[in-house]
Design a protein around this motif. Structure first.
Motif, short mmCIF file in Angstrom:
data_model
loop_
_atom_site.label_atom_id
_atom_site.label_comp_id
_atom_site.label_asym_id
_atom_site.label_seq_id
_atom_site.Cartn_x
_atom_site.Cartn_y
_atom_site.Cartn_z
N UNK A 2 29.94 -35.90 38.75
CA UNK A 2 30.01 -35.93 40.22
C UNK A 2 29.91 -37.37 40.72
N UNK A 3 30.39 -37.55 41.90
CA UNK A 3 30.33 -38.90 42.49
C UNK A 3 28.88 -39.34 42.64
N UNK A 4 28.68 -40.64 42.59
CA UNK A 4 27.32 -41.17 42.73
C UNK A 4 26.79 -40.89 44.13
N UNK A 5 25.51 -40.73 44.20
CA UNK A 5 24.86 -40.61 45.51
C UNK A 5 24.64 -42.03 46.03
N UNK A 6 25.37 -42.38 47.06
CA UNK A 6 25.35 -43.78 47.52
C UNK A 6 23.96 -44.25 47.95
N UNK A 7 23.21 -43.38 48.59
CA UNK A 7 21.88 -43.79 49.03
C UNK A 7 21.01 -44.13 47.82
N UNK A 8 21.17 -43.33 46.75
CA UNK A 8 20.32 -43.56 45.56
C UNK A 8 20.60 -44.90 44.90
N UNK A 9 21.84 -45.37 44.97
CA UNK A 9 22.11 -46.68 44.36
C UNK A 9 21.93 -47.82 45.37
N UNK A 10 21.36 -47.48 46.51
CA UNK A 10 21.08 -48.54 47.50
C UNK A 10 22.34 -49.00 48.21
#
Ligand code: MCN
Ligand code: CUM
Length: 785
Positions: A2-10
């Motif tokens: 799945x696509x990365x969670x943008x918030x999690x990678x800052x």
């Protein structure tokens, strides 16, 4: 996958903790004064005690005799090297060390370089300067008097104390509109001189190496590349042999944009002595001689229709520039961007004239947390809006609502030539009114008045042109106002980003990584951000006018997209498909129609160094220079409620609501910090801060007993709200925000106090609204200036 969670990678929208704070809160910052170089000497400045005087003699012999004194520099010695005067960022000249006259109290007269700063101070004390006093000129009124002494007699062709004249708008159309007005509303006020007052004062360490002929200068500048260009041009040193380094900066707020004599003198001293020379300004030096904001007298009229529509505005500004016209500003706009006034309103036409005046005060007009003169423009606009509502007998919120640009009006051309491209002004205003409980407050206010209590509500709505600029219109000393970013992705997918801007506390090391995370899917924590070293960073115009996000931030997006384009080629090679068949999702490239076949951005980075296709240049890096098509136009609605004590004139803030629309927020927490900081400064300017001069030109406010900084104790709480209208031309839709609250905030406080006095006939009390001024106005029922 799945696509990365943008918030999690800052990524975009993450309230990521500020990475620079890890060193700041541990006392591990690296400020100019922390830097100690082998063999370093120390420089102190002897300043003028008088505001205006001819120098008849300077005797430095006793200073030279003090053991440990290495060099004493006078204006005459500077003149021998053609360095007694330097060009300012506004095409004026400024004395580095005085040769003929002193023109303001605190002006630099001599410098002493010694083994330690105390010996250097003793050296200054031992210098004997004889002065022949001249009449001091301390305001524009005196400055333009027929018998005023000529302050700038050093300038050929200068016959009076006028620094510039300027006008913009349509005079004839404005006159026609006034002829048709039902009501003409008038206002006069002074925006007092104030000081950015960063906690760290200015300073520099010049290190000229006689062996390599290379000059390195560590200094507190917001714009290191402009300094390098200026040193190359003025000192005629080869540009590649000059390295300017801005280490950590303890606040700038505009104070660290200009070039100061201390920088120049330390550079010359280091060249002459062949040793590093450190100059660290003391607090009084900073407060009395550097980078003042404002000091502008404004008079205006507004032509109104009885239904509340604004037909035209006419404004005249007299600015007190001090002895040298030294503000940084785009050369095509003689008075900063004063003509951004009324940009958020649908006004038919307008005309502005301005005149700059030389006086015997330190150079003024340097933007203090504003895009050049925008603060004065917005303050004036919003005070005028309130006065006009009163004159029309209209509700002040309704008067604003009907005149604000409507959502379908964009892009809108203002009468003074700007193109305002986006906004939801009505929505911001409504949100603010609802948050403060406007209608209920009016009921409570009326009821309180019957019991002798004075409540007031003040509104300030404004848009600010942020992000100079576009290179067609904006330049400093002819250098176009673009910005830049260079991104290098290492083989393991970690990266270094170098940017032409320079943070002074705004958190660039945190937020720039977030833009890379958003564009490439590389976690922000894997990106090191470096700014402020001209040997490594690409050429940029620096950080001021909230231009970093609009311009440098856009360059970061663009460079990351260039890197992504190369990663796509690498992915095609790794996935054995054609480039056209490669699709992008955050942090990963995959084959169209076969999403399980993909390569992460990190795998592409490794391939760039270990497995690139035949004929491809190795490496994964690029540089981007960004020239924005337009300024960005954030909008804000600030509302304050206050209670004024009629017995003492003391006013307390009951509540403060802020609604800011700065487009897409990179880091909401950093944005909120910027807004709270700006509102604190707005509160300080409206309630307690000003710097004035007595009739002799003595500066009042050169220390923190006289010039007040609010602490957490007196600063009111702020309730923040947001609206997001993405900037239509910025790659990630962001607008600048760094100054909005300081620009729009003061009028909210000041309007609130005046609203509390609305039945007294008091139309204007000039800032700061000190209790004695408010009390005096209440006693007399008259304006206080
Ligand atoms: N930001 C964001 N989302 C947006 C806009 C901005 O997350 N839509 C973030 C930026 O990434 C950046 C900060 O907010 O970390 C401020 O961004 P911006 O509005 O682009 O302003 P600059 O970085 O260009 O800063 C200049 C501005 C000015 S001109 C003055 S003066 C001022 C101000 O910033 N001086 C400051 N805020 C200051 N804050 C501190 N701590 N110290 C100063 O000297
Ligand atoms: Cu306007 S003060 Mo800031 O622009 O550094």
């Amino acid at each position: 996958m799945t696509a990365l969670d943008e918030i999690k990678i800052g990524g975009l929208g993450a309230s990521r903790r500020r990475v620079e704070d890890a060193r700041f809160v541990r006392g591990r910052g690296n400020y100019t004064d922390d830097i100690v170089l082998p063999g370093m000497l120390h420089m102190e400045i002897l300043r003028s005690p008088l505001a205006h005087a001819r120098i008849t003699s300077i005797d430095t012999s006793r200073a030279w005799e003090i053991p440990g004194v290495r060099l004493v520099l006078t204006g005459e010695m500077m003149a021998q090297r053609n360095l007694a005067w330097m060009p300012t960022l506004s095409y004026d000249t400024q004395a580095v060390l005085a040769t003929d006259k002193v023109r303001f109290q605190g002006q630099e007269v001599c410098v002493v370089v010694a083994d330690d700063p105390y010996i250097a101070k003793d050296g200054c004390d031992a210098i004997v300067v004889e002065y022949e006093p001249l009449t001091p000129v301390v305001n524009p009124l005196q400055s333009r008097a027929a018998d005023a002494p000529l302050i700038r007699d050093d300038k050929e062709g200068q016959v009076d104390n006028t620094c510039y004249r300027w006008e913009v708008g349509d005079r004839a159309a404005t006159e026609r509109a006034f002829a048709q007005a039902d009501v003409v509303s008038r206002m006069q006020l002074h925006y007092p001189r104030s000081h950015p007052s960063p906690i760290e004062c200015c300073g520099s360490i010049a290190d000229f190496d006689p062996a390599t002929q290379k000059l390195t200068v560590y200094m507190t500048t917001q714009a290191p590349h402009i300094i390098r260009a200026a040193v190359a041009l003025v000192a005629e040193l080869p540009e590649h042999m000059i390295r300017i380094v801005s280490p950590d900066i303890g606040g700038g707020f505009g104070n660290k944009v200009p070039v100061y004599p201390g920088y120049v003198a330390s550079i010359l001293a280091s060249i002459l002595l062949g040793r590093p020379v450190k100059w660290i300004e003391d607090r009084t030096g900073n407060l009395a001689s550097t980078g003042f904001g404002r000091d502008m007298y404004l008079a205006a009229e507004m032509a109104l229709r009885s239904d509340g529509r604004i037909l035209a505005v006419r404004m005249h500004a007299d600015t007190d520039q001090g002895a040298f016209f030294a503000d940084a500003q785009p050369t095509k706009f003689k008075i900063g961007l004063l003509h951004s006034a009324f940009a958020c309103y649908d006004i038919g036409t307008g005309h502005i004239t301005a005149q700059g005046h030389y006086t015997n005060k330190a150079p003024g007009g340097v933007a203090y947390r504003c895009s050049f003169r925008v603060t004065e423009a917005m303050f004036f606009q919003e005070r005028m809006m309130q006065a006009a509502a009163v004159d029309l007998g209209m509700d002040q919120a309704e008067f604003r609502r009907i005149n604000l640009l409507r959502d379908d009006a964009f892009p809108a051309r203002t009468p003074f030539g700007f193109l305002v491209d986006s906004g939801q002004y009505g929505k911001c205003l409504r949100l603010g009114l609802d948050a403060i409980g406007y209608e209920q407050f009016l009921v409570d206010q009326a009821e309180a008045r019957t019991r002798g209590r004075r409540l007031g509500i003040g509104i300030s709505t404004m848009t600010e042109p942020l992000g100079a600029g576009n290179s067609r219109e904006y330049d400093i000393l002819g250098i176009k106002m673009f910005d830049s970013a260079e991104l290098r992705v290492h083989m393991t997918g970690k990266a270094i980003l170098r940017v032409g801007a320079k943070s002074q506390g705004q958190g660039h090391e945190t937020t720039w990584g977030q833009i890379v995370a958003h564009e490439l899917g590389i976690p922000a924590a894997d990106v090191i951000v470096e700014e402020g070293d001209t040997d490594t960073a690409p050429f940029g115009m620096g950080t001021y006018a909230s231009r970093s996000t609009p311009v440098a931030g856009a360059a970061i997006s663009m460079v990351a997209r260039k890197v992504r384009a190369k990663a796509r080629k690498l992915a095609a090679h790794l996935l054995e498909c054609s480039e056209e068949d490669v699709e992008w999702e955050l942090g990963r490239l995959y084959v169209r129609g076969a999403p399980h076949r993909g390569a992460t951005i990190q795998e592409c980075a490794m391939a760039a160094y270990s497995n690139m296709p035949d004929g491809m240049e190795p490496g994964l890096e690029n540089v981007a220079y960004y020239d924005p098509p337009n300024l960005t136009w954030p909008f804000a609605c600030y509302i304050a409620t206050v209670e004024v004590d009629p017995e003492t004139g003391v006013w307390d803030v009951l509540r403060f609501v802020a609604v800011d629309d700065c487009g897409v927020r990179i880091n909401p927490m950093v944005v909120e910090g910027q807004i709270m900081g700006g509102l604190t400064e707005a509160y300080a300017m409206s309630s307690m801060q000003f710097q004035t001069y007595d009739a002799e030109g003595n500066m009042v406010g050169s220390n923190y007993m006289d010039y007040l900084l609010p602490t957490a104790w007196e600063t009111p709480g702020f309730e923040l709200h947001e609206v997001v209208t993405p900037c239509p031309h910025h790659p990630i839709g962001a607008k600048g925000v760094g100054e909005c609250a300081a620009v729009g905030g003061p009028a909210a406080f000041v309007n609130a106090v005046h609203d509390a006095l609305s039945d007294t006939g008091v139309r204007n009390i000039d800032m700061p609204l000190l209790p004695d001024r408010v009390w005096q106005a209440l006693q007399d029922g008259r304006d206080v200036s």
